[in-house]
Design an enzyme around this catalytic site. Sequence first.
Site, PDB file in Angstrom:
ATOM      1  CG  HIS A 250      -1.204  10.305  -7.944  1.00 34.06           C
ATOM      2  ND1 HIS A 250      -1.173   9.407  -8.991  1.00 34.06           N
ATOM      3  CD2 HIS A 250      -0.032  10.972  -7.980  1.00 34.06           C
ATOM      4  CE1 HIS A 250      -0.029   9.558  -9.651  1.00 34.06           C
ATOM      5  NE2 HIS A 250       0.680  10.490  -9.049  1.00 34.06           N
TER       6      HIS A 250
ATOM      7  CB  CYS B  40       3.056   8.334  -7.860  1.00 33.27           C
ATOM      8  SG  CYS B  40       3.976   9.359  -9.021  1.00 33.27           S
TER       9      CYS B  40
ATOM     10  CG  ASP C  96      -4.484   7.825  -9.277  1.00 30.74           C
ATOM     11  OD1 ASP C  96      -3.283   7.955  -8.991  1.00 30.74           O
ATOM     12  OD2 ASP C  96      -5.217   8.784  -9.595  1.00 30.74           O
TER      13      ASP C  96
END
Length: 458
Positions: free
Chosen positions: A347, A111, A345
């Site tokens: 993820h 990430c 994000d």
Amino acid sequence: MEATGTDEVDKLKTKFISAWNNMKYSWVLKTKTYFSRNSPVLLLGKCYHFKYEDEDKTLPAESGCTIEDHVIAGNVEEFRKDFISRIWLTYREEFPQIEGSALTTDCGWGCTLRTGQMLLAQGLILHFLGRAWTWPDALNIENSDSESWTSHTVKKFTASFEASLSGERELKTSKISLKETIGKYSDDHEMRNEIYHRKIISWFGDSPLALFGLHQLIEYGKKSGKKAGDWYGPAVVAHILRKAVEEARHPDLQGITIYVAQDCTVYNCDVIDKQSASMTSDNADDKAVIILVPVRLGGERTNTDYLEFVKGILSLEYCVGIIGGKPKQSYYFAGFQDDSLIYMDPHYCQSFVDVSIKDFPLETFHCPSPKKMSFRKMDPSCTIGFYCRNVQDFERASEEITKMLKFSSKEKYPLFTFVNGHSRDYDFTSTTTNEEDLFSEDEKKRLKRFSMEEFVLL
């Protein structure tokens, strides 16, 4: 035969984990984000106020938006278009195997590399397209709420697992084709922008040949003792990005460089030297520079006294975002409203896209909806990024940021400083002695320290 059998088990295990991660990391986009109509929203130097729907209206001085010489828009759709136009780089699965490992996905560990890619991508957008650029098809992206999330996730998990068992890759068809997009442009300038838009995204493709793709970044990370599957902190990623840009041989990238601050100090002459490196009799233009500053916003927890400074940084027109997050998760921070940070994000596990084909799909590289997080939840370890087009730009930016640092530090030491002179004047070394060793001994020590300090693997 026994070794072959073990390899097959390892491959099957990796594919199963990939399919599992695909389901695990497909839940993150479901949550809706709410924005207040009574507070301004700042996105990478642009201010939006949803209370004023008429674009021709200007905001009163007491509106809370004090940014000068910036575009102030009141239309919600304009904000959405601006946000969606930022390049979104997430976990991917079933990409070509990373050399030296059996990994074909970065789910669960990549990430921070992804948020670093997003920051660099924004710097390249400013460099080639400018801050005013937006993707014409941004509002055509399907929202993730168009289908029941549970059924969508189950379908994706099932399809991914079946493809893993059969050795096939799940491919998405392009909904927005290059041919259709180019055909809509009325002039050469718009067509040029779309070509650069695609080119920038292609540089971040998940293949060994992509200049700033995961495979290349991992190779540079090996020089600092990192390998695929390890945790990469914001400071380590800053140095990896610098090396990736320095080693890029693409003609379009010869006019841009990266400088990473040393121990929270930006040495002005070092920056200018990097910008002037290309100045020859044939090329009198100085280089653009992306300045990356690894900092800590407190000890174990983020000090809320730094909130106004972070908001001020994200309000600057030359800010390219912040590589940060909350403990155990890295996010790309691009704006704020009140005391909440706006971020993208990484993820979310998506299928591999082959960016080497002419008509590769674009929609998975643009986030359909922003997310917000309280500043209090932010992990103190982060890297701040700025883009300066030339030396004059850098001098103006350093002056403005220095004033902001003095104002925000009050009785405390500033988060970082701009210092006249070179790092060597202060007994630091910033040059690499061995051409084959991408990181100097000084850098390796610094990277090792950063690796030990930063937050842990999810």
